[in-house]
Design a protein around this motif. Structure first.
Motif, short mmCIF file in Angstrom:
data_model
loop_
_atom_site.label_atom_id
_atom_site.label_comp_id
_atom_site.label_asym_id
_atom_site.label_seq_id
_atom_site.Cartn_x
_atom_site.Cartn_y
_atom_site.Cartn_z
N ARG A 202 0.85 -1.20 0.00
CA ARG A 202 0.00 0.00 0.00
C ARG A 202 0.88 1.24 0.00
O ARG A 202 1.95 1.27 0.60
N GLY A 203 0.43 2.26 -0.72
CA GLY A 203 1.17 3.52 -0.75
C GLY A 203 0.22 4.67 -1.01
O GLY A 203 -0.90 4.46 -1.51
N ASP A 204 0.64 5.85 -0.67
CA ASP A 204 -0.18 7.05 -0.89
C ASP A 204 0.00 7.50 -2.35
O ASP A 204 1.12 7.82 -2.75
N PRO A 205 -1.08 7.52 -3.14
CA PRO A 205 -0.94 7.86 -4.57
C PRO A 205 -0.19 9.17 -4.79
O PRO A 205 0.58 9.29 -5.75
N GLU A 206 -0.39 10.15 -3.90
CA GLU A 206 0.31 11.44 -4.11
C GLU A 206 1.82 11.28 -3.99
O GLU A 206 2.60 11.83 -4.77
N VAL A 207 2.23 10.49 -3.00
CA VAL A 207 3.67 10.24 -2.81
C VAL A 207 4.21 9.45 -4.00
O VAL A 207 5.28 9.75 -4.55
N LEU A 208 3.45 8.45 -4.44
CA LEU A 208 3.89 7.61 -5.57
C LEU A 208 4.02 8.47 -6.83
O LEU A 208 4.96 8.31 -7.61
N ARG A 209 3.05 9.36 -7.03
CA ARG A 209 3.10 10.25 -8.21
C ARG A 209 4.36 11.11 -8.17
O ARG A 209 4.99 11.36 -9.18
N ARG A 210 4.72 11.55 -6.98
CA ARG A 210 5.92 12.39 -6.85
C ARG A 210 7.18 11.60 -7.25
O ARG A 210 8.05 12.11 -7.96
N VAL A 211 7.24 10.35 -6.82
CA VAL A 211 8.40 9.50 -7.17
C VAL A 211 8.44 9.31 -8.70
O VAL A 211 9.49 9.42 -9.33
N ALA A 212 7.26 9.03 -9.29
CA ALA A 212 7.20 8.82 -10.74
C ALA A 212 7.65 10.09 -11.48
O ALA A 212 8.43 10.02 -12.44
N ARG A 213 7.17 11.22 -11.00
CA ARG A 213 7.55 12.50 -11.66
C ARG A 213 9.06 12.73 -11.56
O ARG A 213 9.69 13.20 -12.50
N ALA A 214 9.64 12.37 -10.42
CA ALA A 214 11.09 12.56 -10.25
C ALA A 214 11.85 11.69 -11.26
O ALA A 214 12.85 12.13 -11.84
N SER A 215 11.38 10.47 -11.50
CA SER A 215 12.04 9.59 -12.49
C SER A 215 11.94 10.21 -13.88
O SER A 215 12.91 10.23 -14.64
N LEU A 216 10.74 10.71 -14.21
CA LEU A 216 10.56 11.30 -15.54
C LEU A 216 11.45 12.54 -15.72
O LEU A 216 12.06 12.73 -16.76
N THR A 217 11.54 13.34 -14.67
CA THR A 217 12.36 14.55 -14.74
C THR A 217 13.83 14.18 -14.92
O THR A 217 14.55 14.78 -15.73
N TYR A 218 14.26 13.15 -14.19
CA TYR A 218 15.66 12.70 -14.31
C TYR A 218 15.94 12.26 -15.73
O TYR A 218 16.97 12.60 -16.33
N ARG A 219 15.00 11.49 -16.31
CA ARG A 219 15.21 11.00 -17.69
C ARG A 219 15.28 12.18 -18.67
O ARG A 219 16.12 12.20 -19.56
N LYS A 220 14.36 13.13 -18.50
CA LYS A 220 14.35 14.28 -19.43
C LYS A 220 15.66 15.05 -19.35
O LYS A 220 16.15 15.59 -20.33
N ARG A 221 16.22 15.11 -18.15
CA ARG A 221 17.44 15.89 -17.95
C ARG A 221 18.67 15.17 -18.50
O ARG A 221 19.60 15.80 -18.99
N THR A 222 18.67 13.83 -18.45
CA THR A 222 19.91 13.10 -18.75
C THR A 222 19.88 12.31 -20.05
O THR A 222 20.90 11.75 -20.45
N GLN A 223 18.70 12.21 -20.71
CA GLN A 223 18.61 11.34 -21.90
C GLN A 223 18.10 12.14 -23.10
O GLN A 223 17.26 13.02 -22.94
N PRO A 224 18.59 11.81 -24.31
CA PRO A 224 18.15 12.52 -25.52
C PRO A 224 16.81 11.97 -26.01
O PRO A 224 16.76 11.22 -26.98
N LEU A 225 15.73 12.34 -25.33
CA LEU A 225 14.43 11.71 -25.59
C LEU A 225 13.77 12.21 -26.87
O LEU A 225 12.77 11.65 -27.31
N HIS A 226 14.33 13.28 -27.46
CA HIS A 226 13.71 13.86 -28.65
C HIS A 226 14.15 13.16 -29.94
O HIS A 226 13.67 13.50 -31.01
#
Ligand SMILES: Cc1cc2nc3c(=O)[nH]c(=O)nc-3n(C[C@H](O)[C@H](O)[C@H](O)COP(=O)(O)OP(=O)(O)OC[C@H]3O[C@@H](n4cnc5c(N)ncnc54)[C@H](O)[C@@H]3O)c2cc1C
Length: 328
Positions: A202-226
């Motif tokens: 069990r987890g708090d969806p808001e906390v989980l969303r924050r973790v997911a957003r952090a992963s996405l932000t890290y990828r956008k910053r470090t990977q050539p996604l375009h």
């Protein structure tokens, strides 16, 4: 396996059409659009499947016809040769997700990792959230034991439902999957992943969303996604591979950079200027360009550091040279 004749393919096609909607069974299908690199020649035969039941039926038909089957998930970790693939390509796309116990989620192989992340977060289930932004499917992630920021996908796997190439099924606990860095038993046995049961809590969806957003932000910053790519080309070197140059971390990208190859072009392929282990296509690269760039970087790193890098990506099809990276 004997050579595949036109007759063999035509009769398998007929059998497939009897079992599936005919529009889902196609011949001579360009595979580039089904990969994130956007390169690769045609498949003799191509079907898109969703459920485990369909996959078992199709594996059996292909076995009876003596036609080899290549599995494709999201096509985000493969380089398909310009000559394409002989036999039948099965693209696994979509499928069911179920909460089978309060702390276990089962997903069929064609479910995308991103779809699974969204599904679990929406239900307040923790475990998958940090994998947000990982392209591809559950089946592909198990085949190569996907990794992110030092974590392995296998850490959250409880069991895997596999099929042998002749359609026999077997549910294996994680301990029997021979998971390691970038490896799993299916790379050696050729088994097909049908479904995976993941550990959740069990987890708090808001906390989980924050973790997911952090992963996405890290990828956008470090990977050539375009630009089209297949993520990291090489595995990070193992300590047994030899000493690293002073100040260089145990990272394939850092070694490519150290060898002066970050940003290097070859035909339409380029070592990304953002990430030394991501190779990108300018949209016109051939698979041969990308493969040649891989060899150029492997040679360059070996000459500069004495370390021979091994591929993380999977070669599918004939490249006219050995498709295997050097073993340890
Ligand atoms: C922008 C970008 C970022 C990435 N980031 C990461 C990352 O952080 N971590 C990481 O580990 N990878 C990363 N990758 C690589 C890739 O996303 C993963 O390896 C992913 O798990 C591959 O899944 P897929 O479904 O696309 O597999 P595919 O590329 O379709 O297939 C890979 C291999 O798995 C086999 N396969 C596919 N489905 C099945 C099945 N059902 N049964 C048996 N075999 C099967 C195929 O035959 C092939 O050999 C990245 C890729 C890109 C493009």
């Amino acid at each position: 396996m004997p050579p595949i004749t036109m007759h063999t393919l035509a009769s398998l096609r007929e059998r497939l059409v009897e079992h599936l909607d005919g529009r889902r069974v196609r011949a001579d299908v360009a595979l580039g659009p089904y990969t994130t690199f956007k390169v690769g020649g045609p498949a003799d035969l191509f079907v898109e499947l969703r459920s485990s039941a369909e996959m078992l039926a199709v594996l059996e038909l292909a076995r009876d016809a003596g036609v080899p089957v290549t599995m494709l998930g999201g096509g985000s970790n493969v380089l398909i040769s310009d000559a394409g693939l002989r036999g039948l390509v099965v693209r696994v796309h979509g499928g069911a997700i179920d909460l089978v116990k309060p702390n276990r989620v089962r997903a069929e192989a064609g479910v995308t990792i991103n779809g699974l992340v969204r599904w679990t977060i929406a239900r307040g289930l923790a475990g998958l959230e940090a994998w947000a932004g990982t392209p591809g499917t559950v089946g592909g992630a198990i085949h190569g034991n996907a990794h992110f920021q030092g974590r392995l996908m296998s850490e959250i796997v409880d069991s895997v439902l596999l099929a042998t190439r002749d359609g026999r099924t077997n549910e294996l606990p994680v301990g029997e999957m021979r998971f390691g860095y970038d490896t799993s038993r299916v790379q050696h046995t050729g088994e097909v992943v049908l479904a995976v049961t993941f550990k959740v809590e069990r987890g708090d969806p808001e906390v989980l969303r924050r973790v997911a957003r952090a992963s996405l932000t890290y990828r956008k910053r470090t990977q050539p996604l375009h630009m089209p790519s297949a993520g990291c080309i090489f595995q990070n070197p193992h300590p047994d591979d030899g000493p690293l140059p002073p100040g260089v971390p145990r990272s394939a990208g850092a070694l490519v950079d150290h060898a002066g190859l970050k940003g290097f072009h070859l035909g339409g392929a380029q070592v990304s200027a953002v990430h030394g282990n991501f190779f990108v296509s300018d949209g016109a690269a051939s698979a041969a360009d990308i493969r040649a760039l891989v060899e150029k970087c492997r040679d360059g790193v070996a000459a500069a550091t004495g370390i021979t890098l091994r591929e993380e990506i999977v070669y599918l099809g004939d490249f006219g040279i050995s498709g295997k990276s050097p073993g340890r």
